[in-house]
Design a protein around this motif. Structure first.
Motif, PDB file in Angstrom:
ATOM      1  N   PHE A   1       0.864  -1.185   0.000  1.00 47.42           N
ATOM      2  CA  PHE A   1       0.000   0.000   0.000  1.00 47.42           C
ATOM      3  C   PHE A   1       0.902   1.236   0.000  1.00 47.42           C
ATOM      4  O   PHE A   1       1.773   1.375   0.844  1.00 47.42           O
ATOM      5  CB  PHE A   1      -0.870  -0.023   1.262  1.00 47.42           C
ATOM      6  CG  PHE A   1      -1.962   1.009   1.285  1.00 47.42           C
ATOM      7  CD1 PHE A   1      -3.265   0.673   0.898  1.00 47.42           C
ATOM      8  CD2 PHE A   1      -1.712   2.309   1.691  1.00 47.42           C
ATOM      9  CE1 PHE A   1      -4.276   1.614   0.930  1.00 47.42           C
ATOM     10  CE2 PHE A   1      -2.722   3.263   1.715  1.00 47.42           C
ATOM     11  CZ  PHE A   1      -4.008   2.904   1.341  1.00 47.42           C
TER      12      PHE A   1
ATOM     13  N   ILE B   1       7.781  12.370  10.839  1.00 47.58           N
ATOM     14  CA  ILE B   1       6.665  12.363   9.873  1.00 47.58           C
ATOM     15  C   ILE B   1       6.832  11.280   8.802  1.00 47.58           C
ATOM     16  O   ILE B   1       5.951  10.429   8.657  1.00 47.58           O
ATOM     17  CB  ILE B   1       6.472  13.769   9.259  1.00 47.58           C
ATOM     18  CG1 ILE B   1       6.178  14.768  10.387  1.00 47.58           C
ATOM     19  CG2 ILE B   1       5.359  13.768   8.237  1.00 47.58           C
ATOM     20  CD1 ILE B   1       6.296  16.213   9.979  1.00 47.58           C
TER      21      ILE B   1
ATOM     22  N   PHE C   1      -1.271   6.322  19.628  1.00 45.41           N
ATOM     23  CA  PHE C   1      -0.861   5.760  18.343  1.00 45.41           C
ATOM     24  C   PHE C   1      -0.387   4.319  18.475  1.00 45.41           C
ATOM     25  O   PHE C   1      -0.708   3.476  17.638  1.00 45.41           O
ATOM     26  CB  PHE C   1       0.225   6.627  17.694  1.00 45.41           C
ATOM     27  CG  PHE C   1      -0.353   7.778  16.933  1.00 45.41           C
ATOM     28  CD1 PHE C   1      -0.796   7.605  15.633  1.00 45.41           C
ATOM     29  CD2 PHE C   1      -0.489   9.017  17.528  1.00 45.41           C
ATOM     30  CE1 PHE C   1      -1.362   8.664  14.933  1.00 45.41           C
ATOM     31  CE2 PHE C   1      -1.050  10.081  16.837  1.00 45.41           C
ATOM     32  CZ  PHE C   1      -1.492   9.905  15.545  1.00 45.41           C
TER      33      PHE C   1
ATOM     34  N   ILE D   1      -2.257   1.516  16.435  1.00 47.51           N
ATOM     35  CA  ILE D   1      -1.556   0.753  15.398  1.00 47.51           C
ATOM     36  C   ILE D   1      -1.615  -0.736  15.714  1.00 47.51           C
ATOM     37  O   ILE D   1      -1.913  -1.571  14.851  1.00 47.51           O
ATOM     38  CB  ILE D   1      -0.084   1.222  15.294  1.00 47.51           C
ATOM     39  CG1 ILE D   1      -0.017   2.616  14.656  1.00 47.51           C
ATOM     40  CG2 ILE D   1       0.756   0.237  14.500  1.00 47.51           C
ATOM     41  CD1 ILE D   1       1.305   3.311  14.835  1.00 47.51           C
TER      42      ILE D   1
ATOM     43  N   ILE E   1      -4.757  -3.336  -3.469  1.00 47.38           N
ATOM     44  CA  ILE E   1      -5.037  -1.906  -3.357  1.00 47.38           C
ATOM     45  C   ILE E   1      -3.706  -1.181  -3.418  1.00 47.38           C
ATOM     46  O   ILE E   1      -2.831  -1.405  -2.585  1.00 47.38           O
ATOM     47  CB  ILE E   1      -5.766  -1.585  -2.036  1.00 47.38           C
ATOM     48  CG1 ILE E   1      -7.071  -2.385  -1.954  1.00 47.38           C
ATOM     49  CG2 ILE E   1      -6.052  -0.093  -1.933  1.00 47.38           C
ATOM     50  CD1 ILE E   1      -7.700  -2.366  -0.598  1.00 47.38           C
ATOM     51  N   GLU E   2      -3.535  -0.358  -4.443  1.00 45.51           N
ATOM     52  CA  GLU E   2      -2.233   0.283  -4.668  1.00 45.51           C
ATOM     53  C   GLU E   2      -1.961   1.390  -3.665  1.00 45.51           C
ATOM     54  O   GLU E   2      -0.806   1.716  -3.402  1.00 45.51           O
ATOM     55  CB  GLU E   2      -2.187   0.868  -6.092  1.00 45.51           C
ATOM     56  CG  GLU E   2      -2.460  -0.136  -7.192  1.00 45.51           C
ATOM     57  CD  GLU E   2      -1.168  -0.781  -7.693  1.00 45.51           C
ATOM     58  OE1 GLU E   2      -0.096  -0.250  -7.364  1.00 45.51           O
ATOM     59  OE2 GLU E   2      -1.251  -1.801  -8.400  1.00 45.51           O
ATOM     60  N   GLY E   3      -3.022   1.997  -3.150  1.00 41.28           N
ATOM     61  CA  GLY E   3      -2.818   3.120  -2.252  1.00 41.28           C
ATOM     62  C   GLY E   3      -4.019   4.026  -2.304  1.00 41.28           C
ATOM     63  O   GLY E   3      -4.993   3.735  -3.002  1.00 41.28           O
ATOM     64  N   ASN E   4      -3.957   5.091  -1.548  1.00 36.16           N
ATOM     65  CA  ASN E   4      -5.079   6.011  -1.511  1.00 36.16           C
ATOM     66  C   ASN E   4      -4.526   7.393  -1.202  1.00 36.16           C
ATOM     67  O   ASN E   4      -3.969   7.622  -0.120  1.00 36.16           O
ATOM     68  CB  ASN E   4      -6.057   5.553  -0.435  1.00 36.16           C
ATOM     69  CG  ASN E   4      -7.278   6.429  -0.349  1.00 36.16           C
ATOM     70  OD1 ASN E   4      -7.179   7.661  -0.439  1.00 36.16           O
ATOM     71  ND2 ASN E   4      -8.432   5.816  -0.186  1.00 36.16           N
TER      72      ASN E   4
ATOM     73  N   LEU F   1      -5.836   9.257   1.945  1.00 31.04           N
ATOM     74  CA  LEU F   1      -5.281   8.716   3.187  1.00 31.04           C
ATOM     75  C   LEU F   1      -3.844   9.183   3.404  1.00 31.04           C
ATOM     76  O   LEU F   1      -3.457   9.562   4.511  1.00 31.04           O
ATOM     77  CB  LEU F   1      -5.320   7.190   3.151  1.00 31.04           C
ATOM     78  CG  LEU F   1      -6.550   6.511   3.737  1.00 31.04           C
ATOM     79  CD1 LEU F   1      -6.431   5.004   3.601  1.00 31.04           C
ATOM     80  CD2 LEU F   1      -6.729   6.895   5.203  1.00 31.04           C
ATOM     81  N   GLU F   2      -3.048   9.167   2.319  1.00 28.90           N
ATOM     82  CA  GLU F   2      -1.649   9.598   2.454  1.00 28.90           C
ATOM     83  C   GLU F   2      -1.587  11.036   2.962  1.00 28.90           C
ATOM     84  O   GLU F   2      -0.759  11.373   3.803  1.00 28.90           O
ATOM     85  CB  GLU F   2      -0.907   9.498   1.112  1.00 28.90           C
ATOM     86  CG  GLU F   2      -0.792   8.099   0.529  1.00 28.90           C
ATOM     87  CD  GLU F   2       0.139   7.163   1.286  1.00 28.90           C
ATOM     88  OE1 GLU F   2       0.892   7.630   2.158  1.00 28.90           O
ATOM     89  OE2 GLU F   2       0.084   5.944   1.014  1.00 28.90           O
TER      90      GLU F   2
ATOM     91  N   TRP G   1      -2.636  11.067   6.705  1.00 28.54           N
ATOM     92  CA  TRP G   1      -1.634  10.636   7.672  1.00 28.54           C
ATOM     93  C   TRP G   1      -0.269  11.288   7.477  1.00 28.54           C
ATOM     94  O   TRP G   1       0.697  10.900   8.093  1.00 28.54           O
ATOM     95  CB  TRP G   1      -1.581   9.125   7.838  1.00 28.54           C
ATOM     96  CG  TRP G   1      -1.214   8.272   6.667  1.00 28.54           C
ATOM     97  CD1 TRP G   1      -0.187   8.439   5.791  1.00 28.54           C
ATOM     98  CD2 TRP G   1      -1.845   7.051   6.308  1.00 28.54           C
ATOM     99  NE1 TRP G   1      -0.156   7.416   4.910  1.00 28.54           N
ATOM    100  CE2 TRP G   1      -1.154   6.540   5.192  1.00 28.54           C
ATOM    101  CE3 TRP G   1      -2.932   6.329   6.812  1.00 28.54           C
ATOM    102  CZ2 TRP G   1      -1.516   5.339   4.578  1.00 28.54           C
ATOM    103  CZ3 TRP G   1      -3.279   5.147   6.200  1.00 28.54           C
ATOM    104  CH2 TRP G   1      -2.580   4.670   5.089  1.00 28.54           C
ATOM    105  N   THR G   2      -0.199  12.292   6.617  1.00 26.35           N
ATOM    106  CA  THR G   2       0.962  13.178   6.648  1.00 26.35           C
ATOM    107  C   THR G   2       0.637  14.425   7.469  1.00 26.35           C
ATOM    108  O   THR G   2       1.443  14.873   8.276  1.00 26.35           O
ATOM    109  CB  THR G   2       1.355  13.599   5.213  1.00 26.35           C
ATOM    110  OG1 THR G   2       1.522  12.420   4.428  1.00 26.35           O
ATOM    111  CG2 THR G   2       2.647  14.391   5.216  1.00 26.35           C
TER     112      THR G   2
ATOM    113  N   PRO H   1       0.095  13.762  11.658  1.00 25.36           N
ATOM    114  CA  PRO H   1       1.351  13.688  12.414  1.00 25.36           C
ATOM    115  C   PRO H   1       2.121  15.003  12.404  1.00 25.36           C
ATOM    116  O   PRO H   1       2.751  15.365  13.410  1.00 25.36           O
ATOM    117  CB  PRO H   1       2.145  12.589  11.699  1.00 25.36           C
ATOM    118  CG  PRO H   1       1.131  11.750  11.037  1.00 25.36           C
ATOM    119  CD  PRO H   1       0.025  12.690  10.653  1.00 25.36           C
ATOM    120  N   THR H   2       2.074  15.735  11.293  1.00 21.86           N
ATOM    121  CA  THR H   2       2.794  17.006  11.252  1.00 21.86           C
ATOM    122  C   THR H   2       2.267  17.953  12.321  1.00 21.86           C
ATOM    123  O   THR H   2       3.037  18.560  13.070  1.00 21.86           O
ATOM    124  CB  THR H   2       2.662  17.648   9.860  1.00 21.86           C
ATOM    125  OG1 THR H   2       3.050  16.682   8.879  1.00 21.86           O
ATOM    126  CG2 THR H   2       3.530  18.871   9.735  1.00 21.86           C
TER     127      THR H   2
ATOM    128  N   VAL I   1       3.335  16.659  15.800  1.00 18.54           N
ATOM    129  CA  VAL I   1       4.730  16.856  16.208  1.00 18.54           C
ATOM    130  C   VAL I   1       5.001  18.328  16.507  1.00 18.54           C
ATOM    131  O   VAL I   1       5.776  18.646  17.407  1.00 18.54           O
ATOM    132  CB  VAL I   1       5.770  16.299  15.192  1.00 18.54           C
ATOM    133  CG1 VAL I   1       5.657  14.803  15.067  1.00 18.54           C
ATOM    134  CG2 VAL I   1       5.708  16.997  13.862  1.00 18.54           C
TER     135      VAL I   1
END
Lengths: 533, 303
Positions: A279, A325, B26, B30, B52-55, B58-59, B62-63, B66-67, B70
């Motif tokens: 993924f 990150i 987290f 997880i 599923i190649e990715g989404n 979502l990327e 979840w970037t 967390p940014t 932090v």
């Protein structure tokens, strides 16, 4: 189509000791690394167990303070320079990078052999301090000045060993970068490379660019010891802090030399045992590069209490948080790879799942150390010791053993006992947590690291931790014993016992000398799409 | 973790709880999702995987999350840390000397002590001086730590807000007895502090040579009563003949002024039989020749 010669696998083409130690076959060199690394690893484990035994109770248990200091230094030097820095790239990178790129060897096979020889020479130098000179260094693996310049123990030989080992690391990095650029199979663009190759690519750049700095820095210690040049001695114009900057400019990126290849392993294990493609391929590939890049600018967090300016501390703290990150992105993509897979729970997958759990503890405890207020309290305490063992051993170590269980049938064409491997894993995993979690606790209580003796209030966590070391070693010995037994008596497996969907399993196990009998064909849509019927 | 006892404790502990809280969230999240997937999508339940190649959404999610987190964690870490560098003007200044393997404290009135006594609710600034190698001054209960670096003027400050006795530990590895380099801070109320100030004499009637030995932590390794610690005892040493090893050869020497001076300035030149090399550093730039004379004078009294 096959002739008599191509039926031979790479073990069978030549026999005898010299056919191994002077081999330029990347697979044999990978195995040379494996056998030598494991030997040194077991020496390091023994030293670690002795340390834990000494810390069972306050006061002297089995050794004197001076011996203890030398033992923890040698434990660090062996585990860092002889085991974990070379570990995954030198063993599995060497063995599998050319196969995963669909080619027959690395770009510079002779340089590859040379780097193993340099590794062996450096390792012998490091261990020679046990026998020659005034005993092994008692400085800690960081060799901090002025102590490392003053002490009469054999610091010179230890730093020379690390200096020599650096060349091995540089040459491997150089070799992999060129191999990845020049030898990918026709049609394999960068974005169609297996993710393990991506992680080695990012690692190799760090090896190539950062290692020379530690070489120079360690030579400066030798110059100080022999000629009193005054680089680090404040009474003649030097600065002890200069050493710390130089040391960590390499040694922080070196943490990513140790960790990035492990990420690559996890990115291979999860698709195979979920029977589906990874993924977020692009996110995982580029987050490796991002970590490698940002990792260069965070070294100052090792020096938050050294008297750096407030501005310096703030900048290094922000940069440190930024590394979290891309690391978080990787973890989320790995977990998402399990989604809608067809999950086959086998020993390698257990190691991968344990990796995600343990590495998360390691990484998240790193956030506590990256924040200024909490780091001031926890700097140089056992919290740091716990943190980096979770990252290095729980992370890279578990990935290493996961890879060993995963590629075992690929390398030797035989299978170990799966049930025993599962039992060994459970013991190993429990032992690991019993050993290292109390270190986080005792660090929060305020116990400094590199402590031969401790105050009574730290007794109970230390005792639990020592019990954990016994459990961990039991699991480790069972695991290794099972693998060795599999080596001799394991059942023969076919080409692809895990039903893996990636390229290295498309060729026979063990692979032939030239890796492939004919040019490998690439599947549609990325590296994790080979069909198995 | 022990209860904090300084004005910094609250800020440090708050950032610790925030970071640990987010981390636990987290970690548990997880782990639970991972285990759920392994069970739900086990090959027995789900024999056919879906690729599923990715989404992209979502990327991004979840970037970005967390940014933001932090940055939040960095902020609390920074705020907890900020007061540690802002020394109040009314801070009382004390110089701390670190050397293998002893802390000593010099008060403004010149008194030198092995442990620190400070009044409660009074800012105290410690100027940190390392006499030989790196050390680090660490008070877990106060949540403060700063390295002591030769040639560098490091400092830390604190304001204790709870009476009691607190451990001081050396947190930077400094050689053989690093883990024995301990001291303590006693926090008392102002009256008790004033009383202590007047009760403890500044000038003692002890021999100046003994004072130098104490100040330089010589007695950590060399006893005065003949017992063997790490180095040879000082008792009866002056004027004795002694077997020593010099460059690997055994020879007999007379313990006189010249020998003692050499032992202090070049401690690894001659090693008394039965003792280890390399455990003592040179005190050439630390103890002056006049002070060596005082030490020799004192040794003569140890019959």
């Amino acid at each position: 189509m096959t002739t008599a010669t191509t039926d031979l696998n790479f073990f069978q083409v030549k026999r005898g000791l010299f056919s191994w130690i002077f081999s330029i076959d990347h697979k044999r060199i990978g195995l040379l690394y494996l056998y030598s690394l494991m030997t040194f690893f077991l020496v390091g484990v023994t030293l670690g167990v002795l340390m834990r035994l000494e810390l069972l109770n306050p006061g002297k248990d089995i050794m004197e303070a001076q011996t203890y200091n030398q033992v923890f230094t040698l434990h660090g030097v062996i585990m860092i320079f002889l085991f974990i820095i070379p570990s995954i790239p030198a063993v599995f990178g060497n063995f599998f990078l050319p196969i995963m790129l669909g080619t027959d060897d690395v770009s510079f096979p002779r340089l590859n052999l040379l780097s193993w020889w340099i590794y062996i020479i450096g390792s012998i130098m490091a261990l020679s301090t046990l026998v020659f000179g005034d005993g092994p260094a008692d400085t800690g693996w960081t060799f901090y000045v002025p102590f490392s310049v003053n002490t009469t123990t054999n610091v010179t030989m230890s730093v020379l060993a690390a200096f020599v080992l650096g060349f091995s690391s540089i040459l491997t990095g150089l070799n992999f970068i060129v191999t990845i650029h020049r030898l990918r199979a026709p049609g394999m663009s960068f974005m169609k490379m297996p993710l393990f190759a991506w992680s080695l690519y990012a690692t190799s750049w760090i090896q190539l660019l950062a290692t020379p700095i530690i070489g120079i820095t360690l030579m400066m210690i030798v110059a100080e010891r022999f000629f009193g040049v005054g680089l680090f001695d404040p009474s003649i114009g030097g600065d002890p802090i200069l050493y710390q900057h130089l040391f960590w400019i390499y040694s922080h990126p070196a943490v990513y030399i140790m960790a990035l290849p492990a990420f690559g392993i996890i990115s291979e294990l999860l698709p195979t045992f979920s029977q589906r493609t990874i993924f977020g391929y692009t996110a995982i590939a580029f987050s490796s590069l991002a970590i490698a890049f940002v990792g260069y600018f965070v070294w100052g967090h090792h020096m938050f209490t050294s008297g750096m300016s407030g501005t310096g501390r703030i900048v290094f703290s922000i940069m440190t948080f930024l590394v979290a990150i891309p690391t978080a992105i990787k973890v989320f993509n790995w977990v998402a790879t399990l989604y809608k897979g067809s999950i086959n729970v086998q020993p390698p997958l257990l190691y991968a799942l344990a990796f995600i759990f343990l590495f998360s503890i390691g990484g998240l405890s790193g956030l506590v150390l990256g924040a200024l207020a909490t780091d001031i309290h926890l700097h140089d305490t056992y919290f740091v010791v716990g943190h980096f063992h979770y990252v290095m051993f729980g992370g890279t170590g578990f990935a290493f053993f996961g890879a060993l269980h995963y590629w075992f049938p690929k390398i030797w064409g035989k299978m170990y006992n799966i049930t025993v491997a599962n039992i060994a894993f459970v013991i190993f995993f429990i032992g690991f947590n019993v050993l290292y979690f109390p270190m986080l606790v005792v660090g929060l209580m305020g116990m400094p690291r590199r402590y031969y003796d401790y105050l009574p209030e730290f007794h109970i966590p230390n005792m639990i931790s020592t019990f954990g070391s016994w459990i961990l070693v039991t699991g480790l010995l069972l695991m290794l014993g099972n693998l060795v037994a599999g080596l001799f008596n394991g059942k023969k497996t076919g080409r692809n016992p895990w039903n893996s969907i990636s390229l290295e399993w498309q060729t026979p196990s063990p692979p032939p000398l030239a890796n492939f009998d004919k040019l490998p064909e690439l599947p549609e849509g990325g590296p994790y799409n080979y069909k198995n019927d | 973790m022990n209860t904090g006892a300084s004005t910094f404790s609250q800020g440090v502990d708050l950032s610790l709880y925030i970071i640990t809280g987010i981390s636990l969230f987290f970690l548990i999240g997880i782990t639970v999702v991972m285990i759920y997937f392994v069970i739900r999508y086990n090959k027995k339940r789900n024999p056919k995987a879906t690729n599923i190649e990715g989404n992209f959404t979502l990327e991004v999610v979840w970037t970005v999350i967390p940014t933001l987190l932090v940055i939040l964690m960095f902020y609390y870490g920074w705020m907890g840390y900020k007061p540690m560098r802002q020394v109040p003007d009314n801070a009382m200044e004390i110089t701390v000397y670190g050397q293998m393997w002893k802390f000593s404290f010099e008060y403004p009135d010149g008194r030198i002590t092995d442990t620190l006594v400070v009044p409660i609710n009074q800012p105290v600034k410690l100027n940190l001086v390392a006499r030989d190698v790196l050390h680090s001054f660490y008070v877990p209960a106060f949540r403060v730590k700063e390295d002591m670096v030769p040639g560098k003027d490091n400092f830390l400050w604190f304001e204790a807000n709870r009476e009691g006795r607190y451990d001081v530990l050396c947190a930077e590895y400094c050689g053989m007895l690093h883990s024995f380099m301990l001291s303590s801070i006693t926090v008392v109320n102002q009256n008790a502090y004033d009383e202590w100030l007047t009760a403890a004499p500044i000038v003692t009637d002890e021999h100046p040579g003994l004072a130098i030995l104490k100040q330089n932590a010589c007695l950590t390794c060399h006893s005065q009563d003949g017992s063997k610690i790490i180095g040879p005892s000082f008792k009866g040493v002056y004027g004795r003949t002694q077997l020593v090893e010099t460059n690997g050869e055994t020879r007999e020497i007379l313990v006189d002024d010249e020998y003692i001076t050499r032992s202090i300035y070049e401690p690894n030149a001659d090693i008394v039989q039965g003792y280890m090399r390399g455990l003592m550093i040179s005190y050439e730039n630390i103890i002056s020749e006049e002070q060596v004379a005082d030490i020799i004078d004192y040794m003569k009294t140890l019959k």
